[in-house]
Design a protein around this motif. Sequence first.
Motif, PDB file in Angstrom:
ATOM      1  N   THR A   1       0.865  -1.181   0.000  1.00  0.00           N
ATOM      2  CA  THR A   1       0.000   0.000   0.000  1.00  0.00           C
ATOM      3  C   THR A   1       0.899   1.228   0.000  1.00  0.00           C
ATOM      4  O   THR A   1       1.470   1.588   1.026  1.00  0.00           O
ATOM      5  CB  THR A   1      -0.921   0.006   1.227  1.00  0.00           C
ATOM      6  OG1 THR A   1      -1.712  -1.190   1.239  1.00  0.00           O
ATOM      7  CG2 THR A   1      -1.825   1.232   1.205  1.00  0.00           C
TER       8      THR A   1
ATOM      9  N   PRO B   1       1.926   4.800   0.380  1.00  0.00           N
ATOM     10  CA  PRO B   1       1.291   5.865   1.165  1.00  0.00           C
ATOM     11  C   PRO B   1       0.923   7.078   0.319  1.00  0.00           C
ATOM     12  O   PRO B   1       1.508   7.337  -0.736  1.00  0.00           O
ATOM     13  CB  PRO B   1       2.356   6.213   2.206  1.00  0.00           C
ATOM     14  CG  PRO B   1       3.637   5.717   1.652  1.00  0.00           C
ATOM     15  CD  PRO B   1       3.299   4.527   0.822  1.00  0.00           C
TER      16      PRO B   1
ATOM     17  N   ALA C   1       9.491   6.019   2.909  1.00  0.00           N
ATOM     18  CA  ALA C   1       8.448   5.024   3.183  1.00  0.00           C
ATOM     19  C   ALA C   1       9.013   3.611   3.290  1.00  0.00           C
ATOM     20  O   ALA C   1       8.352   2.712   3.828  1.00  0.00           O
ATOM     21  CB  ALA C   1       7.385   5.074   2.088  1.00  0.00           C
TER      22      ALA C   1
ATOM     23  N   LYS D   1       9.147  -0.422  10.648  1.00  0.00           N
ATOM     24  CA  LYS D   1       7.779  -0.584  10.152  1.00  0.00           C
ATOM     25  C   LYS D   1       7.656   0.054   8.777  1.00  0.00           C
ATOM     26  O   LYS D   1       6.797   0.906   8.530  1.00  0.00           O
ATOM     27  CB  LYS D   1       6.783   0.029  11.129  1.00  0.00           C
ATOM     28  CG  LYS D   1       6.775  -0.647  12.502  1.00  0.00           C
ATOM     29  CD  LYS D   1       5.730  -0.031  13.421  1.00  0.00           C
ATOM     30  CE  LYS D   1       5.706  -0.720  14.785  1.00  0.00           C
ATOM     31  NZ  LYS D   1       4.692  -0.133  15.690  1.00  0.00           N
TER      32      LYS D   1
ATOM     33  N   ARG E   1       6.611   0.919   5.178  1.00  0.00           N
ATOM     34  CA  ARG E   1       5.285   0.757   4.573  1.00  0.00           C
ATOM     35  C   ARG E   1       5.357   0.154   3.181  1.00  0.00           C
ATOM     36  O   ARG E   1       4.366  -0.390   2.684  1.00  0.00           O
ATOM     37  CB  ARG E   1       4.570   2.106   4.543  1.00  0.00           C
ATOM     38  CG  ARG E   1       4.096   2.554   5.928  1.00  0.00           C
ATOM     39  CD  ARG E   1       3.648   4.001   5.933  1.00  0.00           C
ATOM     40  NE  ARG E   1       4.799   4.905   5.850  1.00  0.00           N
ATOM     41  CZ  ARG E   1       4.715   6.220   5.783  1.00  0.00           C
ATOM     42  NH1 ARG E   1       3.519   6.796   5.748  1.00  0.00           N
ATOM     43  NH2 ARG E   1       5.789   6.972   5.725  1.00  0.00           N
TER      44      ARG E   1
END
Length: 553
Positions: free
Chosen positions: A474, A476, A522, A527, A529
Motif C-alpha cells: 500500500t 502511502p 516510506a 515498520k 510501509r
Amino acid sequence: MWSRALRCSAVVLFLALASRGRAATYCVDLSGSGCDVTSSGSAGLTSALTAAAASADDDIINIGAGTYLGPFAYLPTGNSGTLTIVGSGSDQTTLSDPVPGSFFSVISLGRDMLGKPANVSKIAVVIPSTAVVGIFTDGLVEDVRVTSLPPNGGVIGVELLGTGSGIRHCQIEMNNVTQGMNQAIGVETNTSGTISPDPSPAFIEDSSVFDGVTTVEALVPLRITRCRVSANGNGSFAIDALGTNVTVEDSLVVVSGRGDAVRAMSEGTHAGSLLVRQVTAVSVGATSAFAGISVDAESGNASADVRHSIIRGFENSTVRSANAGLAATVSFSACDYPFDAHLVQGAGDTTLTEPEPNIDADPLFVDALAGNYELSDGSPAIDASYSPPLAPDESPTDLLGAPRIQDGNGDGIAARDMGAFEHPAVAKPPTTTTTVLTTTTTAASATTTTTLPCTTPRCLFDAALRGRACAGATVPQAVTAKIAAAEGLLDRVASSSGKKERRVLGHTRRVLGAITRAAAHASKGKKARIPAGCSMAIAGAARAVRAALPASP
C-alpha cells in the motif's frame, strides 16, 4: 662496504663526468652498455646523487635490487637539469634509514634553480622511527610503495612541496602509527619554498593511501583522482583541506573509528573548500564514524560542493560548524545520503543546499562486508536523474577505469551513477512483437501486434506502482499525492511557454525529487510501509520522467 678512499675516488669520477657537459646514466648495482658510471651500495647511490646535482644536464640514476640505507638527498644549488631515479621495482629496490639514528627523511628531492624536478619511480621506501618523512619532494613519485613501520614508524609517507608535484600508481601504508605528539599522515601537501614553474595543483592519481590518522592533509591545493583512501582511529580524517581547496573524484573513502571522511577547515584567514565528485564514502566497523562531510569555519569560511556521491554508515551525513560572522556551507547534488543525519554547531551560517534531487536509499553495494562497494543491478544510485556532461577537467573513468557515463539501468539514456563505481551498461529491452493467427472458413491471415515501450509519465508511474516490486504494498498517500501533482504539472508544461514554462519545469523537477525522497522514506525503519524494491521502482520512474523533460527555454 666501500672504504673512505674508494668512496672519495668514486665522487671524483662522478664529478669529472658531470663536468663534461653531457647527460649521464649512473648505475648502482647494475651494469650494461647503457651505464656511463657504475657503483654499488648505499655509498654508490649517495655519490650518484651528488654528481647529478653538480651536472647541468638531464641525468638518470638506475638502481638495482637491494636495500639501501640513507638518508639520501638531491638538493641542487644551480642549474642541474631534470633527474630521473628508477629502481628495479617496489619489490626489489628498498630505501630506508639505519637504526639507530635520527633523520628528517629517507630521501629528499629538490628542484634545481630553474625549477626542473627530480622524479623517482619503481622503489620501496620503509620509514623507521628514526625518520619523520619517507619521500620529501616537489617532483613526481610513481610506482612506489611507502610503508611506515608499526607501531611508531615515521609519521609522513610523502610530503609534496606544492604545485606541479604528484603521486601516481603508488601505495602508501601508514599503519596508524604515532610518534610522540605527531600522528600518521600518508600524504601532506605544503609549499616549503618550492620554485616549481607549474601552477597546477599537486595531485594524487590511481593510488592507495591507507590507515593514517590524517591520511591526506592538504595545506596547498590538491587534486585526488581515482584513489582509495582509508583513515583509522578516533578523531581521524581521511582527507583534510586546511585553508586550501581540494578536489576529490572517482574515489573510495573508508573510515573506521570515530573519524571523518572528508573535511574542509579554515586555516587562519584562508578558507577551506572541497569539490567532491563521484565519491563513495563509507563507515566500517562496529562503531559508526562521526561524519561523512565536515566543514569547519573557525577563522575563515569553509565549504563543500558534493556531487553524484554516496555517503553511508556515518553518524552524521554532515557536520557544519561556523563561528559568528563566518559560513560553513554544504551543497549536495544527485547524491545518496541519510537526509535526517546532520549536526550543526556555532552561531555562523551553516547552510545546507540541495540544488539537484538527492536520494536516501540503500545503494545496494555488491558486497560491503568484503569491501566491494560497486553497485548491484537495480541499485537506486545507478543513472542519477541529474547528469550533466563531463566537465573538461573531470576524469572520464571511474575508480576501476571504466567509462564514467553509461546506461546502467537499460532505459536507453546514459547517465552518471552515484559513487566511485559506474555500473556497466545494460542493453535497452527490445520491443516485443506478437503474431496472432486468425482462421475463418474462407481464409487465414496473420495479424502482427507491436507493443511499444512505456514512455509517457503516467505509464511509467503506473508501471512502477502496479509492477512486481510494489505488488501487495500500500503506497502511502505522501507518495501517490506527489505523483499526481507531478502528472498535473507535466500537463501544464505542455501548454506553457516562456517564463511560465520555466517556472513550471522547475516546480516539476522539485516534485520529482520529492517523490524519490518520499518513496525512500516510506521504505525505511522497522515498520517500513513499502519494500525497498518498490521504493527503487518509483524512484526509477521519477528519474526516467525527469530525464525526458524538455530543456528550459
